[in-house]
Design an enzyme around this catalytic site. Structure first.
Site, PDB file in Angstrom:
ATOM      1  N   CYS A 140       0.828  -1.197   0.000  1.00 56.04           N
ATOM      2  CA  CYS A 140       0.000   0.000   0.000  1.00 56.04           C
ATOM      3  C   CYS A 140       0.871   1.258   0.000  1.00 56.04           C
ATOM      4  O   CYS A 140       1.669   1.468   0.902  1.00 56.04           O
ATOM      5  CB  CYS A 140      -0.920  -0.015   1.218  1.00 56.04           C
ATOM      6  N   THR A 195      -0.962  -1.075  -5.860  1.00 58.69           N
ATOM      7  CA  THR A 195      -1.194   0.144  -6.638  1.00 58.69           C
ATOM      8  C   THR A 195       0.084   0.978  -6.793  1.00 58.69           C
ATOM      9  O   THR A 195       1.018   0.864  -6.009  1.00 58.69           O
ATOM     10  CB  THR A 195      -2.280   1.007  -5.982  1.00 58.69           C
ATOM     11  N   CYS A 241       4.620   9.024 -39.605  1.00 52.57           N
ATOM     12  CA  CYS A 241       5.912   8.602 -40.135  1.00 52.57           C
ATOM     13  C   CYS A 241       6.701   9.811 -40.634  1.00 52.57           C
ATOM     14  O   CYS A 241       7.894   9.940 -40.413  1.00 52.57           O
ATOM     15  CB  CYS A 241       5.712   7.591 -41.268  1.00 52.57           C
TER      16      CYS A 241
HETATM   17  C1  LIG Z   1      -9.868   1.352  -3.023  1.00 56.60           C
HETATM   18  C2  LIG Z   1      -8.770   0.352  -3.014  1.00 56.60           C
HETATM   19  C3  LIG Z   1      -8.322  -0.144  -1.821  1.00 56.60           C
HETATM   20  C4  LIG Z   1      -7.318  -1.078  -1.785  1.00 56.60           C
HETATM   21  N1  LIG Z   1      -6.961  -1.595  -0.615  1.00 56.60           N
HETATM   22  C5  LIG Z   1      -6.019  -2.574  -0.574  1.00 56.60           C
HETATM   23  C6  LIG Z   1      -5.705  -3.232   0.631  1.00 56.60           C
HETATM   24  O1  LIG Z   1      -6.285  -2.936   1.672  1.00 56.60           O
HETATM   25  N2  LIG Z   1      -4.761  -4.188   0.619  1.00 56.60           N
HETATM   26  C7  LIG Z   1      -4.111  -4.540  -0.512  1.00 56.60           C
HETATM   27  O2  LIG Z   1      -3.268  -5.432  -0.487  1.00 56.60           O
HETATM   28  N3  LIG Z   1      -4.403  -3.947  -1.705  1.00 56.60           N
HETATM   29  C8  LIG Z   1      -5.345  -2.987  -1.750  1.00 56.60           C
HETATM   30  N4  LIG Z   1      -5.671  -2.417  -2.959  1.00 56.60           N
HETATM   31  C9  LIG Z   1      -4.950  -2.828  -4.168  1.00 56.60           C
HETATM   32  C10 LIG Z   1      -5.712  -3.921  -4.946  1.00 56.60           C
HETATM   33  O3  LIG Z   1      -5.834  -5.084  -4.176  1.00 56.60           O
HETATM   34  C11 LIG Z   1      -4.989  -4.294  -6.249  1.00 56.60           C
HETATM   35  O4  LIG Z   1      -3.681  -4.747  -5.951  1.00 56.60           O
HETATM   36  C12 LIG Z   1      -4.843  -3.129  -7.199  1.00 56.60           C
HETATM   37  O5  LIG Z   1      -6.022  -2.358  -7.178  1.00 56.60           O
HETATM   38  C13 LIG Z   1      -4.541  -3.585  -8.647  1.00 56.60           C
HETATM   39  O6  LIG Z   1      -5.548  -4.366  -9.194  1.00 56.60           O
HETATM   40  P1  LIG Z   1      -6.686  -3.780 -10.205  1.00 56.60           P
HETATM   41  O7  LIG Z   1      -5.984  -3.096 -11.311  1.00 56.60           O
HETATM   42  O8  LIG Z   1      -7.502  -4.975 -10.618  1.00 56.60           O
HETATM   43  O9  LIG Z   1      -7.495  -2.814  -9.408  1.00 56.60           O
HETATM   44  C14 LIG Z   1      -6.692  -1.499  -2.985  1.00 56.60           C
HETATM   45  C15 LIG Z   1      -7.141  -0.970  -4.206  1.00 56.60           C
HETATM   46  C16 LIG Z   1      -8.177  -0.065  -4.230  1.00 56.60           C
HETATM   47  C17 LIG Z   1      -8.685   0.465  -5.524  1.00 56.60           C
END
Ligand SMILES: Cc1cc2nc3c(=O)[nH]c(=O)nc-3n(C[C@H](O)[C@H](O)[C@H](O)COP(=O)(O)O)c2cc1C
Ligand SMILES: Cc1cc2nc3c(=O)[nH]c(=O)nc-3n(C[C@H](O)[C@H](O)[C@H](O)COP(=O)(O)OP(=O)(O)OC[C@H]3O[C@@H](n4cnc5c(N)ncnc54)[C@H](O)[C@@H]3O)c2cc1C
Ligand code: SF4
Ligand code: SF4
Ligand code: SF4
Lengths: 436, 449
Positions: free
Chosen positions: A139, A205, A357
């Site tokens: 995170c 992310t 091009c």
């Molecule tokens: C709102 C939100 C909250 C998230 N919270 C977590 C979390 O608590 N723990 C975690 O490991 N990843 C968290 N993620 C990341 C997602 O699990 C995932 O790795 C990431 O969104 C990429 O996948 P996607 O492109 O399908 O969204 C979160 C993503 C979003 C959008």
């Protein structure tokens, strides 16, 4: 009908589609709806330590970029780990696992970087009957400032240490979730393996600011006039994630380490690409948050059709098939010569190939022939770069053709044999080798 | 029951709210979101064919890209740079035969980018959101140009001249300016008071005075203008409507389409317009389509357009013919008017038409006839030039229209002309605007030489 079931670290699920740890997996209500819709498993929203849970902002926590029809291309969030009470979460995890024994139940955890809290939380999770844990080292916001999440994920030594604690204090399979906010993803993956982790999952992310409001001059999402960087996900991040997955899959030090692929997966095809690069399961967040849980039906159905068409009976039949084809630039065949070809029947004469091009590449496409608008490749100039293919608005209108004999551009014969940079005469290193 | 079936020529055939509905925008303007989606369909073509197909040469890919980039006022300025009546043209251009016909997506999939609607989105945005005129005048040149006619040709010319720093006086025969934008264009193409708003927008640049109620040949003379002004631009359009050449043509019920449309455009109360129950329109151009469609919308029970040649020869594009048909108008071909019948009160009751055919390229009557009941017959067989305003100066004419060169200069050294009054034009608003612009540039060159 192909068999989509997976066995990942001994964790069975009816299909490889898991929901990633995020809001869709934050509570029993959501997760049961997901299972009803057909998801193969979930990674429960990240749990923290005992005690008062974290708090989220009470204003907007998402930002996004869209295509012109507001198709959501990338999502940005500043959400933290679960803000619900640990005990409630654990009770619900146990209840759901009991009710849905055939689905994968992984629990994501993130606690301070000391052995004691990890030991404590692992014990609690194990008691729920969950199938495994995923360590959230990814995170990029909020938690990292507290020395957790990507603050740990960016230091391979910490990853190794925590992974080791987890293996020591629990018999559950341990998945380490990696952050992409790092220069070379192979290092944290190697560290996870060294610490004894059973698998890695990626990507979490990507640190991001999605936009700046040009009236208030605040980044968005704006919380009372201020913004902070968030985590980027959704379709836009898939190419980045795919490369990171491939890097780990083909790294001799981590080759064979099970991978759960994450990042921008929205359709069966995205998932199949991750599997071809070696992933045993895939995880989805943004696509579910955009369209709801029903999309899994397109995913399973599409994947199954593809496998039937290809004659793959199980996921294992095609898992990793693309890995050997990912190589370093220096090993690419320099004797593979292509020229762009324009299908005049399909060409709608927009001129994009020409101007792309002409202005930015190799001046290899006409716009006029005998006084009429006409787009044609000049083989003497074409380097086969593929830019025109990418900018042409018509499917299959421009294709790349492999040529042999003499390359009209260089006037030199094309060597029919494979030949790469390492042995190319222009490579000073190759010349040094030859001189030896 | 509506009043549609009442015989004869009647006002208020439809209730007021129906009439209001019927005369709202033919094409609703795009919302911002719709504009974004439509703009995204544009490929930003290289040397774009649509630009060449626009008589005023607007940089279409650029203005569409500006819309995509959420810069509608910038888009409007790109449009106005080439066409100061971009707002009206967006509403009235037969885009299906101009820019949209040339759009590569027309060739590719039969669905061109909706250039006209996007143009309207941008120009409306600028005209609605800014009060400042988008152009400033260059330094005064001290030159004074006379423009005759405050229609599209005259106003376009006046605006460009004013921009270049010249002083312009426009002489307009009518009390209201705008030309056919105000009196001719179908009501559902230019709703509310857009024509007048646009005139005001154009005049906002400054340096232009319009003298309404001043007709050339009546109140002012061309030789005098040529003497008193540094240059003269003629843009007085085509005043006279061609006659059918039938006996009893002046009977009640036999009307001139252009006059009727002008009344329709000027009325505040559509229900006050008397309209026939069974209508026959003679002609095959835009005017025929417009009068047919609008009388149908006013509540006529049957409206039939009779054209003496086939569908391909009609001046109205297939798209316009479709518009009429979807409104319930019948279009019949190979029929020419032969005689009118009159009822007891002397007003028109029917029209007899003769079938025609092409005989070695020549149109001839077959002798066979058809009689259609009609309490109203509209003449829409084109307007013809009137040369009286030109008395006193010897200008070269061709088939009654003024002959000009590429720079829109007439045979007289101080006189330029454009729009419907010149020979070889397309009789379109956009063509008139282009003529005015081109002439202004040439006048400017001549005056500054
Ligand atoms: C709102 C939100 C909250 C998230 N919270 C977590 C979390 O608590 N723990 C975690 O490991 N990843 C968290 N993620 C990341 C997602 O699990 C995932 O790795 C990431 O969104 C990429 O996948 P996607 O492109 O399908 O969204 C979160 C993503 C979003 C959008
Ligand atoms: C019914 C109808 C519908 C049409 N629909 C369309 C359409 O949908 N789309 C399209 O592109 N085109 C359409 N046209 C054609 C278009 O309106 C004309 O081509 C265009 O208006 C020509 O502009 P202009 O400035 O040359 O003439 P006009 O618009 O006719 O303007 C001439 C001006 O000069 C004035 N004038 C005339 N004589 C004198 C004089 N002696 N002294 C001073 N002033 C004088 C007139 O009062 C008028 O204001 C339509 C035409 C008609 C008749
Ligand atoms: S998604 Fe639901 S919770 Fe979020 S702002 Fe909209 S209504 Fe509120
Ligand atoms: S980009 Fe494609 S469609 Fe456009 S001119 Fe080139 S080949 Fe033709
Ligand atoms: S031809 Fe069509 S797609 Fe190409 S620039 Fe013009 S409007 Fe856009």
């Amino acid at each position: 009908m192909a068999d989509l079931s997976t066995n990942f670290l001994g964790i069975k699920s009816p299909n490889p589609f898991w929901l990633a740890s995020a809001p869709p997996t934050d509570k029993q209500y959501n997760v049961e709806r997901a299972f009803e819709a057909g998801w193969g498993g979930v990674v429960w929203k990240t749990l923290g330590e005992e005690g008062p849970p974290v708090v989220n902002v009470n204003g907007p926590r998402y930002g996004a970029i869209w295509g012109p029809d507001r198709r959501l291309m990338g999502l940005n969030n500043i959400e933290l780990i679960t803000d619900r009470d640990l005990e409630v979460n654990l009770r619900e995890i146990e209840a759901v696992k009991k009710k849905w024994p055939d689905r994968a139940m992984i629990v994501s955890i993130m606690v301070p970087c000391e052995e004691d809290p990890w030991q404590k939380i692992l014990k609690r999770v194990e008691e729920t009957g969950a199938d495994g844990v995923e360590l959230n080292f990814g995170c990029p916001h909020g938690m990292s400032e507290r020395g957790m999440g990507s603050a740990v994920g960016q230091v391979p030594e910490y990853i190794e240490m925590v992974a080791r604690w987890c293996k020591k204090h629990s018999s559950m399979p341990v998945i380490v979730k990696l952050t992409p906010n790092i220069t070379d993803v192979r290092f944290p993956a190697r560290a996870a393996k060294a610490g004894g982790a059973d698998a890695v999952s990626l990507i979490n992310t990507i640190s991001s600011i999605v936009s700046v409001d040009l009236d208030s001059f605040s980044p968005s999402p704006s919380i009372d006039g201020k913004g902070s960087h968030g985590g980027y996900c959704g379709p836009a991040v898939k190419p980045i994630a795919l490369n990171m997955v491939a890097e780990i899959a083909r790294d001799p030090q981590t080759a064979g380490l099970p991978i759960s692929g994450i990042g921008g997966i929205s359709t069966w095809r995205d998932a199949a690409e991750y599997i071809a690069l070696g992933c045993g399961t895939v995880q989805v967040c943004t696509a579910a948050m955009t369209y709801g849980f029903k999309i899994v039906q397109e995913m399973t159905e599409g994947l199954s059709n593809y496998m039937d068409e290809k004659g793959f009976a199980t996921i294992e039949d095609f898992r990793g098939l693309a890995v050997p084809n990912v190589t370093d630039w220096q090993y690419l065949n320099l004797n593979y010569v292509t020229k762009a070809r324009i299908d005049q029947d399909l060409c709608i004469k927009c001129g994009r190939c020409h101007i792309a091009c002409e202005d930015t590449s190799h001046q290899a496409i006409t716009h006029m022939k005998d006084g009429v608008r006409h787009f044609e490749v000049i083989d003497e100039e074409c380097v086969g770069c593929n830019l025109c293919v990418n900018v042409c608005p018509v499917d299959d209108c421009i294709t790349m053709e492999t040529i042999s004999g003499t390359d009209p551009r260089t006037g030199k014969p094309i060597d029919p044999n494979y030949g790469n940079w390492t042995e190319h005469p222009n490579n000073p290193m190759a010349r040094a080798d030859a001189a030896d | 029951m509506t009043g549609t079936s009442k015989p004869g020529i009647q006002a208020a055939r439809l209730p007021a709210d129906r009439l209001t509905d019927n005369f709202t925008d033919l094409h609703a303007p795009l919302t911002k979101h719709e504009a974004f989606i439509e703009a995204d369909r544009c490929y930003f073509c290289y040397d774009a064919p649509c630009i060449n197909a626009c008589p005023t040469g607007i940089d279409i890919p650029m203005f569409i890209r500006q819309i995509s980039a959420d810069n509608p006022n910038g888009a409007a300025k790109t449009i106005f740079n080439e066409n100061i009546m971009g707002g009206m043209c967006a509403r009235v251009c037969p885009t299906e035969t101009l820019c949209e016909q040339a759009c590569v997506r027309e060739a590719a999939e039969g669905k061109p980018v909706k250039i006209g609607l996007l143009q309207r989105y941008a120009t409306d945005h600028l005209m609605e959101t800014t009060s400042a005129h988008p152009y400033t005048r260059e330094a005064e040149t001290g030159k004074h140009v006379a423009v005759v006619g405050a229609g599209p040709a005259g106003l376009s010319c006046a605006h460009r001249l004013a921009m270049k720093g010249h002083t312009v006086t426009v002489f307009e025969a009518k009390e209201k300016s705008g030309g056919l934008n105000e009196f001719g264009i179908a009501a559902y193409k230019t709703t509310e008071d857009f024509a007048q708003d646009e005139v005001a927008f154009i005049l906002d640049i400054g340096g232009i005075t319009i003298e309404n109620g001043k007709a050339l040949g009546r109140d002012i003379m061309l030789d005098q203008l040529a003497r008193d002004f540094d240059a003269v631009f003629l843009g007085f359009g085509l005043p006279d409507v061609n006659a059918l050449g039938l006996s009893g043509e002046d009977a009640k019920g036999c009307e001139d389409a252009v006059d009727y449309i002008a009344r329709l455009r000027q009325t505040d109360d559509l229900a006050s317009l008397p309209v026939g129950r069974n209508i026959v329109v003679i002609g095959g151009g835009m005017t025929a389509i417009d009068i047919a469609t609008q009388t149908k919308l006013l509540g006529a029970e049957t409206v039939t357009i009779c054209y003496r040649r086939g569908p391909e020869q009609m001046n109205a594009s297939p798209y316009e013919q479709d518009v009429a048909r979807t409104h319930g108008v019948t279009i019949r071909h190979w029929l020419q008017p032969q005689s009118l019948r009159h009822g007891e009160d002397g007003s028109v009751s029917a029209i007899t038409l003769e079938y025609t055919s092409l005989d070695g390229g020549k149109l001839t009557g077959t002798g066979e006839t058809l009689t259609l009941e009609a309490d109203q017959v509209f003449k829409a067989i084109g307007q013809s030039p009137e040369d009286s305003p030109l008395s006193g100066v010897d200008l070269s004419l061709e088939r009654g229209r003024i002959k000009v060169g590429d720079d829109r200069k007439s045979s007289h050294t101080k006189i330029w002309a454009g729009g419907d009054c010149i020979h070889g034009g397309e009789d379109l608003t956009v063509a008139a605007v282009e003529d005015g612009k081109v002439a202004a540039e040439d006048i400017h060159r001549a005056l500054m030489a």
